[in-house]
Design a protein around this motif. Structure first.
Motif, PDB file in Angstrom:
ATOM      1  N   UNK A 114     -22.317 -27.919  32.902  1.00 46.02           N
ATOM      2  CA  UNK A 114     -21.190 -27.128  33.402  1.00 46.02           C
ATOM      3  C   UNK A 114     -20.402 -26.472  32.276  1.00 46.02           C
ATOM      4  N   UNK A 115     -20.574 -26.963  31.037  1.00 47.62           N
ATOM      5  CA  UNK A 115     -19.815 -26.476  29.875  1.00 47.62           C
ATOM      6  C   UNK A 115     -18.308 -26.601  30.096  1.00 47.62           C
ATOM      7  N   UNK A 116     -17.925 -27.643  30.786  1.00 46.88           N
ATOM      8  CA  UNK A 116     -16.521 -27.888  31.095  1.00 46.88           C
ATOM      9  C   UNK A 116     -16.020 -29.128  30.357  1.00 46.88           C
ATOM     10  N   UNK A 133     -12.375 -22.534  34.182  1.00 45.90           N
ATOM     11  CA  UNK A 133     -13.695 -21.952  34.000  1.00 45.90           C
ATOM     12  C   UNK A 133     -14.350 -22.603  32.797  1.00 45.90           C
ATOM     13  N   UNK A 134     -15.672 -22.478  32.642  1.00 49.41           N
ATOM     14  CA  UNK A 134     -16.349 -23.105  31.503  1.00 49.41           C
ATOM     15  C   UNK A 134     -15.816 -22.612  30.160  1.00 49.41           C
ATOM     16  N   UNK A 135     -15.938 -23.463  29.154  1.00 47.46           N
ATOM     17  CA  UNK A 135     -15.552 -23.061  27.801  1.00 47.46           C
ATOM     18  C   UNK A 135     -16.352 -21.834  27.382  1.00 47.46           C
ATOM     19  N   UNK A 136     -17.652 -21.855  27.633  1.00 46.14           N
ATOM     20  CA  UNK A 136     -18.532 -20.693  27.450  1.00 46.14           C
ATOM     21  C   UNK A 136     -19.406 -20.599  28.701  1.00 46.14           C
ATOM     22  N   UNK A 167     -13.820 -23.541  19.735  1.00 38.80           N
ATOM     23  CA  UNK A 167     -12.893 -23.317  20.847  1.00 38.80           C
ATOM     24  C   UNK A 167     -11.616 -24.130  20.644  1.00 38.80           C
ATOM     25  N   UNK A 168     -10.562 -23.644  21.260  1.00 37.82           N
ATOM     26  CA  UNK A 168      -9.276 -24.338  21.238  1.00 37.82           C
ATOM     27  C   UNK A 168      -8.603 -24.156  22.589  1.00 37.82           C
ATOM     28  N   UNK A 169      -8.112 -25.264  23.131  1.00 38.46           N
ATOM     29  CA  UNK A 169      -7.355 -25.247  24.381  1.00 38.46           C
ATOM     30  C   UNK A 169      -5.924 -25.630  24.039  1.00 38.46           C
ATOM     31  N   UNK A 170      -4.999 -24.694  24.236  1.00 39.91           N
ATOM     32  CA  UNK A 170      -3.600 -24.961  23.911  1.00 39.91           C
ATOM     33  C   UNK A 170      -2.983 -25.912  24.935  1.00 39.91           C
ATOM     34  N   UNK A 174      -5.136 -23.618  30.850  1.00 43.49           N
ATOM     35  CA  UNK A 174      -6.344 -23.869  31.636  1.00 43.49           C
ATOM     36  C   UNK A 174      -7.475 -22.960  31.176  1.00 43.49           C
ATOM     37  N   UNK A 175      -7.356 -22.469  29.932  1.00 44.56           N
ATOM     38  CA  UNK A 175      -8.339 -21.525  29.398  1.00 44.56           C
ATOM     39  C   UNK A 175      -8.616 -21.892  27.948  1.00 44.56           C
ATOM     40  N   UNK A 176      -9.875 -21.759  27.519  1.00 41.46           N
ATOM     41  CA  UNK A 176     -10.260 -22.032  26.141  1.00 41.46           C
ATOM     42  C   UNK A 176     -10.404 -20.718  25.385  1.00 41.46           C
ATOM     43  N   UNK A 177      -9.696 -20.586  24.261  1.00 36.96           N
ATOM     44  CA  UNK A 177      -9.908 -19.463  23.356  1.00 36.96           C
ATOM     45  C   UNK A 177     -11.120 -19.785  22.492  1.00 36.96           C
ATOM     46  N   UNK A 178     -12.031 -18.845  22.342  1.00 36.03           N
ATOM     47  CA  UNK A 178     -13.297 -19.107  21.644  1.00 36.03           C
ATOM     48  C   UNK A 178     -13.546 -18.085  20.541  1.00 36.03           C
ATOM     49  N   UNK A 179     -14.370 -18.500  19.580  1.00 36.32           N
ATOM     50  CA  UNK A 179     -14.808 -17.606  18.506  1.00 36.32           C
ATOM     51  C   UNK A 179     -16.172 -18.065  18.026  1.00 36.32           C
TER      52      UNK A 179
END
Length: 232
Positions: A114-116, A133-136, A167-170, A174-179
């Motif tokens: 699920x990438x969760x 939603x999934x991290x990716x 990834x980072x979840x603040x 409910x959302x992961x910022x990714x790079x």
């Protein structure tokens, strides 16, 4: 450490001051080591009868231990490792990560399939998704792993997937910022063992396959190679 289990992916200090080494393959086995006398107590947890591996261990209370095997999650009594409850996996999770993290006193984990990220509701005996939603995005026929992550002191969660996405979840998000990082090859990590050594905090670990054992002084940042951790 144990004659019937030969791989170790997790070791941690217990509430009573011993070291717990979680061994796997071909059996899930526990080794408790007195850090002063080096007396050893070995056993195969009753709750994991017939299970070949266990991972992601965390103490949720002095007498409550959490671990996973595949997509099965267990709450066990400590120190006897008797089963308290087995927690059903979220829909779509084929396996859990081999590492977990703590966030605000709750255990969190990555769900393969699920990438969760999920947090355990101990009282409700269920997993709750951290994100909407999934991290990716989930790719068909691809299992994405994440074992390099941590709950931070500020309430955020940071990590890196096995295909090199940071990834980072603040806190409260409910959302992961990714790079995506420019890294060649897969990324895997196993949590080091952190101990107090004569008043200094040190992390110990070993690289996979080559089995070189190392330590890092967390106060000075200085590390050193301690040689081979095993034969082969």
């Amino acid at each position: 450490l144990h004659p019937r289990a030969f791989y170790v992916y997790r070791a941690l200090e217990t509430p009573d001051g011993r070291a717990l080494v979680m061994s796997s393959l071909p059996r899930a086995a526990a080794t408790l080591v007195d850090q002063d006398t080096f007396d050893i107590e070995r056993g195969e947890p009753e709750a994991l009868a017939g299970v070949s591996n266990w991972h992601a261990g965390q103490f949720l209370a002095p007498d409550v231990f959490f671990a996973v095997s595949g997509n099965r999650a267990f709450l066990m009594k400590y120190p006897g490792f008797e089963l308290i409850s087995e927690i059903p996996a979220p829909e779509g999770v084929s396996s859990f990560s081999r590492q977990s993290f703590l966030l605000g006193g709750r255990v969190g984990i990555w769900g393969v399939g699920t990438n969760m990220l999920y947090l355990l509701n101990v009282a409700g005996r269920r997993w709750e998704p951290m994100l909407d939603q999934p991290v990716v995005p989930v790719q068909p026929d691809e299992d994405l792993y994440c074992s390099a992550y941590a709950g931070m002191d500020d309430g955020s969660v940071c990590g890196m997937t096995s295909d090199c996405v940071f990834f980072r979840v603040e806190p409260g998000s409910r959302h992961a910022a990714t790079r995506r990082l420019d890294v060649r090859g897969p990324v895997m990590a196993w949590g080091p063992w952190i101990v107090n050594d004569r008043g200094r905090r040190k992390a110990y670990g070993s690289t996979h396959v080559v089995q070189r054992f190392w330590e890092v002084d967390l106060d000075s940042g200085v590390g050193r190679d301690l040689g081979d951790s095993g034969p082969g």
